[in-house]
Scaffold this active site. Sequence first.
Site, mmCIF file in Angstrom:
data_model
loop_
_atom_site.group_PDB
_atom_site.id
_atom_site.type_symbol
_atom_site.label_atom_id
_atom_site.label_comp_id
_atom_site.label_asym_id
_atom_site.label_seq_id
_atom_site.Cartn_x
_atom_site.Cartn_y
_atom_site.Cartn_z
ATOM 1 N N ASP A 241 0.919 -1.162 0.074
ATOM 2 C CA ASP A 241 -0.095 0.062 -0.033
ATOM 3 C C ASP A 241 0.672 1.287 -0.062
ATOM 4 O O ASP A 241 2.007 1.263 0.239
ATOM 5 C CB ASP A 241 -0.883 0.081 1.230
ATOM 6 C CG ASP A 241 -0.111 0.043 2.516
ATOM 7 O OD1 ASP A 241 1.064 -0.029 2.660
ATOM 8 O OD2 ASP A 241 -0.885 0.213 3.535
ATOM 9 N N ASP B 106 -7.046 -5.475 3.480
ATOM 10 C CA ASP B 106 -6.051 -6.222 3.044
ATOM 11 C C ASP B 106 -6.066 -7.881 3.420
ATOM 12 O O ASP B 106 -5.118 -8.554 3.056
ATOM 13 C CB ASP B 106 -4.709 -5.358 3.668
ATOM 14 C CG ASP B 106 -4.561 -3.879 3.209
ATOM 15 O OD1 ASP B 106 -4.983 -3.829 2.167
ATOM 16 O OD2 ASP B 106 -4.110 -3.307 4.123
#
Length: 935
Positions: free
Chosen positions: A339, A630
């Site tokens: 990310d 995630d």
Amino acid sequence: MAVRATGAARDEGWLAATDAAALTVADALAALGGDPQGLTPDEVRRRRDRVGPNAVRTHWVSALAVLARQFRSALLGLLLAAATVSFFVGERTDAVVIGVILAVSVGLGFANEYRAERAGAALHDRVRHVASVVRAGRVETVDVVDLVPGDVVRIGLGQVVPADLRLVEAHRLECDESALTGESTSAVKDTAPVPPGTPPDDLASCALMGTVVRAGSGVGLVVATAGHTAFGRIAVGLGTRHGETEFQQGLRRFSLLLARVAGVLTALIFVINLVLHRPVIDAVLFSLAIAVGITPQLLPAIVTASLAAGTRALAARRVLVKRLVCVEDLGNVEVLFTDKTGTLTDGRLTLAEALGPDGQPDGAPAPPDAAGPPDAADPGDATHPPDAAGPPDAAGPGPLLAGLLANEAGPDGADGNPLDRALWQAPAAAAQPVDAYRRVAVLPFDHERRRVSVLVDGLAGRILVTKGAAEEVLALCVDVPQQARDALDARLADGGRVVAVASRPAPDLAGLDPADERDLRLAGLLVLRDPPKADAAGAVRRLAALGVTVKVITGDHPAVAVRVCEQLGLPVTGVLTGADLAGLDDAALPAAIEQASVFARVSPEDKARLVRAQRTAGRDVAFLGDGVNDALALHAADVGISVDTGTDVARDAADVLLLDKDLDVLADGVTEGRRIFANTIKYVLMGTSSNFGNMFSAAGASAFLPFLPMLPGQILLNNLIYDLSQIAIPTDRVDADQLARPAHWDLREIRRFMLTFGPLSSLFDFLAFALLIGVLHAGPTEFRTGWFVESLATQTLVVFAIRTRASPFWRSRPSRPLLAAALAAVAVAWLIPYLPVAGPLGFGPLPPVFVPVVVALTVAYLALVELAKRTLFAASDLLRPPGPVTGTAGTQQAAAPQAAAPQAGTQQTGAPQARPPEASRRRRTHRRAARFTTR
């Protein structure tokens, strides 16, 4: 039902979730003697003593258990039996020698394994899993293992439910129960009792241990803990054994290969010695000694020591590895999906601008042409305070006030996400009339809608306020000025993180539903900044030099991600959005991923799909993330990486936890993993070259010599000294070319190495035999002494040639411990014939003429190995397999995966096989069970 359940609770101290779900909240509290204000500390201690900790596993290290594991080797058991027989048949010297050697071998294995287990337990202790619990009327944060039945626990988005809970409150609560049921759809929860006999899959009034809060929040009464929960029973049933990694599979297959060779050789030697009418006990001991010499007894200890050392090195860099073997897994990584926030950027959002619907700083007069960003607009300063305090007008709150109203963090910055906290921390936030509004209802943020809405009562009446991703909110608005769209595009292109806020009157609403988010009026745009990390560019370049492709995967707008990559020097080879991914089938996705380096506006399912596609294409994938969205990708990756401050579900799904979100320490992890693999391979190649050759020579010589070439005790002593010299291998340096790309097990290459260097070693051994017998006319004692010294010197010193591809080998310096250990082993071999123990061991001083012959044979052998190494390593894929071609930072092209099927008994080095669903669920359960673990 209630009476029966109450009785059961009083008897056992806990309540089954199936029973609790059918009770009202009041009955459940009565059954467990609970209170909405929580238990007192004294009552908590009493219940903890009665039901035990809320743990399904223990990582307590038992020295006795570790010691017992050292005797699982069948060969060691046979040798122990043979030593006992030798003692009783009068061969007491052999018995003592074998006993000492067994004791040292077991001691070495025990010391290394026990130290490694203690290191793993210490790392586990550094990872805390906590829950928010109400006790004696106060909200406290406690370790999950300290929860007891009767506790009142609060749960929220992204948290793992810490015990079986009977829900007392539920606010649009949904839980992912796939860890228990396999169903991917979240289960909606409420507080109403279910009918008696409802199956565990449909307990809507309970939140079950090990499940994950996917939406909303709630408060629950702990009814069962540890092994009394459904999750606890599953985790206990699985045991503590995790599935094998590729590294562990390679170790096992290599050990089996040598075990087969040892079995055949041992049986052959035994038969030959019986045919030659040698004593049975001598034949047995000699055969077993040869088997021990071939078997890589110290391989587990070498690997464990390497992994433990790597784990300690990473822990010093504030990287926690949940399992030792995960260090090696890091070394295999070829693609890193990461990310953006906190990894490539500082992770500290600050409000830079609050723009009105006309695209101008809120509170500033609009010029005739308001397109584009001003040169220096800062709504948080004293010149242009946005949303100046005062009664709101009928047009609705201004942008900053709307952002504070549609906010899931408190004014003190508690809870909520970083963006919400950044709005409260803005200098102008204190001047906003937030107290003039009363919240009526909230529709929490989720990753599908990408927005949050609130229903509030203010001076102008009841209004609905929405805050979220700019393009999502603008799509819900009417009459959006073009100036606002132009300002949005400009800020995004400049790397700003932009959220839009909007509102509308809602006098008829009492609650909120996604369908109510319509016909909004744009209040403005909030522009936040998160600058790139100062050291991120160097970390990206370092990963690229290691052959690791970095790909950015984010929920932000594509323009923001592209701008950050440009600032860091990370080339953007292509951009794919969630909408683009939806238009690609699974067959076309791997090729599309290779052409893109930025993936923006993607859903949790998109992230997991990207990871799976890369793995299917034959790449080893790591995923770095810390949010609820995630978790799926973390589970799908070869190596899941999260941060210690991440959500519960992300931390549980990860193999590696970063105490600091830093790509540079990931590069350290990759390097450490490759160093461990390279050093493990050194020991493997040692065992398949001169060590194997010497044992084969001893077996062959026993067939034509009138005496045993070495006595069983001498072979075992030779093997012990050799093993002791190899303990230093984990400390060895590794050449840069071996760290540049990942390497994998390939038994074809190992066999090829064995069939090259094994016979080469035996060739020199037979030459030594010819010189000792035919030229020097050595008797049994001189023969055994001379070959003992020569064989130990060759099989120990060859490590310096095998440990490196450099030629000549002295161009690559070994570590000092390895150099000292190898030279010490040779020195001990030369000294033993001159020590008082030489006679009992069957040795004698070497005649002076023997010494130069032994030295010449050793030097000639090492020279020939060096020549053979050049040819073999040039064609070998064992230590440096074909991999991605590294270009500039972050640009690599994948080597085409090999389509050919692996030969029988070899480790396929192409595309990894997809995990079956059951294997994935077992892996997820093992990881989550670590949350509920105690000493």
